[in-house]
Scaffold this motif. Sequence first.
Motif, PDB file in Angstrom:
ATOM      1  N   ALA A  33      -2.296   3.158   4.856  1.00 11.70           N
ATOM      2  CA  ALA A  33      -3.706   2.506   4.478  1.00 11.70           C
ATOM      3  C   ALA A  33      -4.990   3.459   4.185  1.00 11.70           C
ATOM      4  O   ALA A  33      -5.392   3.388   3.207  1.00 11.70           O
ATOM      5  CB  ALA A  33      -3.996   1.683   5.814  1.00 11.70           C
ATOM      6  N   VAL A  34      -5.174   4.488   5.068  1.00 18.11           N
ATOM      7  CA  VAL A  34      -5.888   5.461   4.887  1.00 18.11           C
ATOM      8  C   VAL A  34      -5.907   6.278   3.502  1.00 18.11           C
ATOM      9  O   VAL A  34      -6.885   6.520   2.785  1.00 18.11           O
ATOM     10  CB  VAL A  34      -6.181   6.403   6.002  1.00 18.11           C
ATOM     11  CG1 VAL A  34      -7.194   7.637   5.665  1.00 18.11           C
ATOM     12  CG2 VAL A  34      -6.716   5.644   7.369  1.00 18.11           C
ATOM     13  N   ALA A  37      -6.683   3.859   0.661  1.00 14.14           N
ATOM     14  CA  ALA A  37      -8.252   3.739   0.450  1.00 14.14           C
ATOM     15  C   ALA A  37      -8.715   5.293  -0.118  1.00 14.14           C
ATOM     16  O   ALA A  37      -9.479   5.041  -1.070  1.00 14.14           O
ATOM     17  CB  ALA A  37      -8.702   3.444   1.652  1.00 14.14           C
ATOM     18  N   THR A  40      -7.620   5.475  -4.179  1.00 14.80           N
ATOM     19  CA  THR A  40      -8.108   4.341  -5.222  1.00 14.80           C
ATOM     20  C   THR A  40      -9.549   3.959  -4.721  1.00 14.80           C
ATOM     21  O   THR A  40     -10.107   3.682  -5.626  1.00 14.80           O
ATOM     22  CB  THR A  40      -7.175   2.971  -4.466  1.00 14.80           C
ATOM     23  OG1 THR A  40      -7.702   2.809  -3.311  1.00 14.80           O
ATOM     24  CG2 THR A  40      -5.894   3.126  -4.697  1.00 14.80           C
ATOM     25  N   CYS A  42     -10.894   1.998  -2.821  1.00 12.20           N
ATOM     26  CA  CYS A  42     -10.862   0.493  -2.517  1.00 12.20           C
ATOM     27  C   CYS A  42     -11.483   0.384  -0.793  1.00 12.20           C
ATOM     28  O   CYS A  42     -11.077   1.336  -0.183  1.00 12.20           O
ATOM     29  CB  CYS A  42      -9.521  -0.038  -2.275  1.00 12.20           C
ATOM     30  SG  CYS A  42      -9.295  -0.354  -4.151  1.00 12.20           S
ATOM     31  N   ARG A  43     -11.992  -0.707  -0.704  1.00  9.21           N
ATOM     32  CA  ARG A  43     -12.420  -0.871   0.783  1.00  9.21           C
ATOM     33  C   ARG A  43     -11.469  -1.399   1.589  1.00  9.21           C
ATOM     34  O   ARG A  43     -10.182  -1.594   1.317  1.00  9.21           O
ATOM     35  CB  ARG A  43     -13.357  -1.895   0.738  1.00  9.21           C
ATOM     36  CG  ARG A  43     -14.588  -1.575  -0.186  1.00  9.21           C
ATOM     37  CD  ARG A  43     -15.645  -2.538  -0.144  1.00  9.21           C
ATOM     38  NE  ARG A  43     -17.020  -2.227  -0.778  1.00  9.21           N
ATOM     39  CZ  ARG A  43     -17.461  -2.664  -1.894  1.00  9.21           C
ATOM     40  NH1 ARG A  43     -16.854  -3.642  -2.528  1.00  9.21           N
ATOM     41  NH2 ARG A  43     -18.524  -2.216  -2.231  1.00  9.21           N
ATOM     42  N   LYS A  44     -11.488  -1.415   2.974  1.00  3.80           N
ATOM     43  CA  LYS A  44     -10.544  -1.646   4.043  1.00  3.80           C
ATOM     44  C   LYS A  44      -9.788  -2.983   3.773  1.00  3.80           C
ATOM     45  O   LYS A  44      -8.633  -2.915   3.833  1.00  3.80           O
ATOM     46  CB  LYS A  44     -11.268  -1.626   5.484  1.00  3.80           C
ATOM     47  CG  LYS A  44     -10.485  -1.953   6.308  1.00  3.80           C
ATOM     48  CD  LYS A  44     -11.164  -2.262   7.681  1.00  3.80           C
ATOM     49  CE  LYS A  44     -10.666  -2.844   8.839  1.00  3.80           C
ATOM     50  NZ  LYS A  44     -11.604  -3.097   9.894  1.00  3.80           N
ATOM     51  N   GLU A  46      -9.589  -4.684   1.059  1.00  2.00           N
ATOM     52  CA  GLU A  46      -8.835  -4.534  -0.115  1.00  2.00           C
ATOM     53  C   GLU A  46      -7.388  -4.189   0.141  1.00  2.00           C
ATOM     54  O   GLU A  46      -6.291  -4.570  -0.262  1.00  2.00           O
ATOM     55  CB  GLU A  46      -9.428  -4.061  -1.225  1.00  2.00           C
ATOM     56  CG  GLU A  46     -10.662  -4.710  -1.868  1.00  2.00           C
ATOM     57  CD  GLU A  46     -11.372  -3.726  -2.659  1.00  2.00           C
ATOM     58  OE1 GLU A  46     -11.895  -4.426  -4.164  1.00  2.00           O
ATOM     59  OE2 GLU A  46     -11.657  -2.661  -2.491  1.00  2.00           O
ATOM     60  N   VAL A  47      -7.577  -3.112   0.861  1.00  3.32           N
ATOM     61  CA  VAL A  47      -6.022  -2.336   1.470  1.00  3.32           C
ATOM     62  C   VAL A  47      -5.368  -3.102   2.231  1.00  3.32           C
ATOM     63  O   VAL A  47      -4.124  -3.222   2.031  1.00  3.32           O
ATOM     64  CB  VAL A  47      -6.430  -0.893   1.813  1.00  3.32           C
ATOM     65  CG1 VAL A  47      -5.038  -0.096   2.386  1.00  3.32           C
ATOM     66  CG2 VAL A  47      -7.099   0.056   0.706  1.00  3.32           C
ATOM     67  N   PHE A  64      -5.097  -4.648  -6.987  1.00  2.14           N
ATOM     68  CA  PHE A  64      -5.938  -5.255  -6.029  1.00  2.14           C
ATOM     69  C   PHE A  64      -6.435  -6.442  -6.515  1.00  2.14           C
ATOM     70  O   PHE A  64      -7.352  -6.571  -7.484  1.00  2.14           O
ATOM     71  CB  PHE A  64      -6.873  -4.315  -5.412  1.00  2.14           C
ATOM     72  CG  PHE A  64      -6.428  -3.120  -4.830  1.00  2.14           C
ATOM     73  CD1 PHE A  64      -6.346  -2.966  -3.652  1.00  2.14           C
ATOM     74  CD2 PHE A  64      -6.096  -1.981  -5.885  1.00  2.14           C
ATOM     75  CE1 PHE A  64      -6.005  -1.787  -2.821  1.00  2.14           C
ATOM     76  CE2 PHE A  64      -5.673  -0.863  -5.028  1.00  2.14           C
ATOM     77  CZ  PHE A  64      -5.427  -0.930  -3.778  1.00  2.14           C
TER      78      PHE A  64
END
Length: 76
Positions: A33-34, A37, A40, A42-44, A46-47, A64
């Motif tokens: 996940a990190v 993020a 990309t 992207c925010r938490k 969104e991931v 997304f």
Amino acid sequence: FLNTKAAKGEKDSELSRLLHAVAESASPDLQLAVKIAIHTGCRKMEVMGLTWADVDLIEGTVRFIDNEYRTIKQHG
């Protein structure tokens, strides 16, 4: 205004510390996940909202979908 080289160096240092801490985590999901993020932007949420249907391994892309506004951002 900040010196851009100094700001970049500080940002790289923070990123390095974050990646080191995540690598020591027992959770492979957190690591993934990190990394998504970071790569990309992207925010938490969104991931965390991704499903395998959003991932195209052949094309190397991730979609997304913002359900609130029904918009799609594609990264790859």
